[in-house]
Design a protein around this motif. Structure first.
Motif, PDB file in Angstrom:
ATOM      1  N   LEU A  87       0.942  -1.270   0.063  1.00  0.00           N
ATOM      2  CA  LEU A  87      -0.159   0.112  -0.002  1.00  0.00           C
ATOM      3  C   LEU A  87       0.900   1.165   0.010  1.00  0.00           C
TER       4      LEU A  87
ATOM      5  N   ILE B 201       2.206   1.934  -3.641  1.00  0.00           N
ATOM      6  CA  ILE B 201       1.229   2.439  -4.269  1.00  0.00           C
ATOM      7  C   ILE B 201       1.069   3.960  -3.839  1.00  0.00           C
ATOM      8  N   ALA B 202       1.016   4.330  -2.735  1.00  0.00           N
ATOM      9  CA  ALA B 202       0.814   5.568  -2.144  1.00  0.00           C
ATOM     10  C   ALA B 202       1.964   6.416  -2.520  1.00  0.00           C
TER      11      ALA B 202
ATOM     12  N   ALA C 283       1.464   7.358  -6.146  1.00  0.00           N
ATOM     13  CA  ALA C 283       0.414   8.490  -6.498  1.00  0.00           C
ATOM     14  C   ALA C 283       0.815   9.761  -5.706  1.00  0.00           C
TER      15      ALA C 283
END
Lengths: 384, 137
Positions: A4, A7-8, A11
């Motif tokens: 996670l 991905i963070a 992003a």
């Protein structure tokens, strides 16, 4: 770092909305870079990707072909065990049979090639029949013919699989787009043929009439109830009164799977009558074009007969000798219908063919004339 | 004889394809979960993650089902074949499933009505045609 958080970080959410070098958001920036990378990669490796996609497609079909081939072998072995009651396991002999090959005659000097080809085909036929007898000693003549047809269908499937596998592996080894492309382009037609042979296997194993037997069925309907005699190898003839003419109806001897030697049969009848034959009418199944109806009839001239060409040559040779006109009626069907159990549409067209023959005879011959009606095709599941 | 497939094949999906499908599925689900957890921030990136997540999940499940569908297609279908038996004398007709040994013009047991010999007059298979494509010509 957890999935996670990766991905963070991609992003840009952990640090808020960061600005990219072009005044954009970081995610837009990443997407832009990604787009250019993909663009460049596809410029250099586009063809390779295309090749891998094709290879995957061929590989998928190859799995299917392998499955069909194995099923074919299994059906052949099971049928031999069931019908032939062999004392030992026939699997090894079947495997050997599936690898049989026939070398065609040398065509450098084509004079006399038909007779050489006929000889090779005769030797092949005898060899196959002997092999079947050894594999299935308890099988009668009809069953042996059906078994021979089953094995030939399994042999065709084995050959198709091996050829496609060869090109697939060659393409993989050489990474040549053109090798892979060739096989990928003809793959839909090859698969259709393989599927047709797969459905033919069961038909042959059970002795069911197939679409190719349409011509033989026409002859069988005409000669049923009449006396028949053997005229050539695996061929019978019946002399019947037909619209005030004498008709010699020829077909392969059924109900075992056989095509006979209609060339020899037609020749023998013509010679018996010293060439006094008003017309020869041939009936055969023919490949239909896409868009044409199954079981559609067409009429024309010429020797309607497939195969390696030996019988066609013999018929044409004899007709030329005595100047006998030749007419043909064909029943249209595709390759799948030709080798799988006969479809209702084909069966229903048989009476229409007989009507057409009647019409041809009335229009093209005089009362008292002698005509030959030859029903061509595999007579499996069709008596007389 | 029956209209059912003769047999099925063993499952054969390339392990590489399976890994790719499941990695895509896992990443897409992770993207979806993360996007939902930061939905209150209502940023552009949240919506992109949601979009990517949905696309990934849809695509990987579609590919997975396609592969399974292709595998289930891999079988030899035996079409049902019927035999028609007729009595030439009284016209009594009987249609039954094909049995090994049947052939057209084979004489069978006597007719139930007139005791005359019955004859196999037809052996064929019926195929229900799919709706035909229409061509302008």
């Amino acid at each position: 770092m957890s999935l996670l958080s990766i991905i963070a970080s991609i992003a840009g959410l952990q640090n808020g909305i960061a600005q990219g070098p072009f005044g954009d958001t970081s995610i837009n920036w990443i997407l832009n870079v990604l787009f250019y990378v993909i663009f460049v990669v596809f410029i250099f490796y586009g063809q390779r990707f295309q090749m891998y996609v094709m290879l995957r497609e061929v590989e998928g079909s190859l799995y299917k072909l392998k499955y069909i081939r194995e099923e074919g072998r299994k059906i052949a072995v099971e049928t031999i065990k069931e019908i032939g009651k062999p004392q030992s396991d026939p699997a090894a002999r079947v495997d050997r049979f599936l690898e049989y090959f026939t070398i065609g005659p040398q065509s450098l000097d084509p004079a006399g090639i038909v007779w050489k080809l006929e000889h090779i085909l005769d030797v092949r036929d005898i060899r196959f029949k002997d092999e079947v007898k050894l594999m299935a000693p308890a099988a009668d003549e009809t069953q042996a013919n059906n078994l021979e047809n089953t094995l030939e269908a399994a042999m065709a499937l084995n050959f198709i699989y091996k050829v496609i596998r060869h090109y697939y592996l060659l393409g993989k080894k050489t990474l040549s787009l053109y090798v892979i492309m060739q096989i990928q382009m003809i793959l839909p037609m090859v698969m259709r043929e393989a599927e047709a042979y797969a459905s033919a296997l069961k038909a042959f194993a059970y002795g069911q009439p197939i679409g190719d037997g349409a011509g033989a069925l026409v002859a069988a309907k005409l000669m049923h109830g009449q006396e028949t005699r053997k005229i050539a190898k695996d061929c019978v003839v019946a002399t019947i009164p037909f619209e005030g003419r004498t008709a010699y109806v020829i077909k392969a001897e059924g109900p075992g799977g056989d095509v006979g030697k209609p060339g020899d049969a037609v020749k023998a009848i013509i010679e018996e009558n010293e060439g006094k034959i008003a017309s020869v009418i041939m009936i055969d199944a023919a490949l239909k074009l896409e868009g044409e109806e199954l079981g559609e009839l067409a009429e024309g001239v010429g020797a309607a007969i497939g195969g390696p060409g030996v019988d066609q040559y013999k018929i044409e040779d004899e007709l030329v000798k005595y100047h006998i006109p030749i007419n043909a009626v064909i029943i249209k069907e595709d390759i799948g219908d030709a080798v799988s159990p006969m479809r209702k549409e084909i069966f229903d067209s048989i009476d229409k063919v007989i009507e057409r023959i009647k019409q041809v005879i009335l229009e093209r011959t005089k009362e008292g004339d002698k005509v030959i009606i030859a029903g061509i095709g595999n007579t499996i599941g069709i008596g007389q | 004889m029956s209209g059912t497939p003769s047999s099925t094949t063993k499952t054969r999906i390339s392990s590489f394809v399976l890994v790719v499908i499941f990695v895509t599925l896992a990443l897409s689900l992770a993207a979806l979960i993360f996007a939902v957890s930061v939905l209150d921030q209502n940023t552009e990136a949240t919506w992109i993650l949601l979009l990517l997540g949905f696309l990934g999940v849809t695509l990987s499940t579609y590919v997975l089902f396609q592969t399974r569908r292709r595998l289930s297609k891999l079988r030899i279908v035996v079409p049902p074949v019927t035999t028609t038996i007729e009595c030439k004398k009284c016209g009594f007709k009987n249609v039954r499933e094909f049995q090994r040994g049947d052939y057209i013009f084979k004489e069978l047991e006597p007719c139930q009505k007139c005791n005359d010999k019955m004859l196999i007059t037809a052996i064929y298979r019926e195929v229900k045609e799919k709706q035909k494509e229409r061509f302008p010509v």
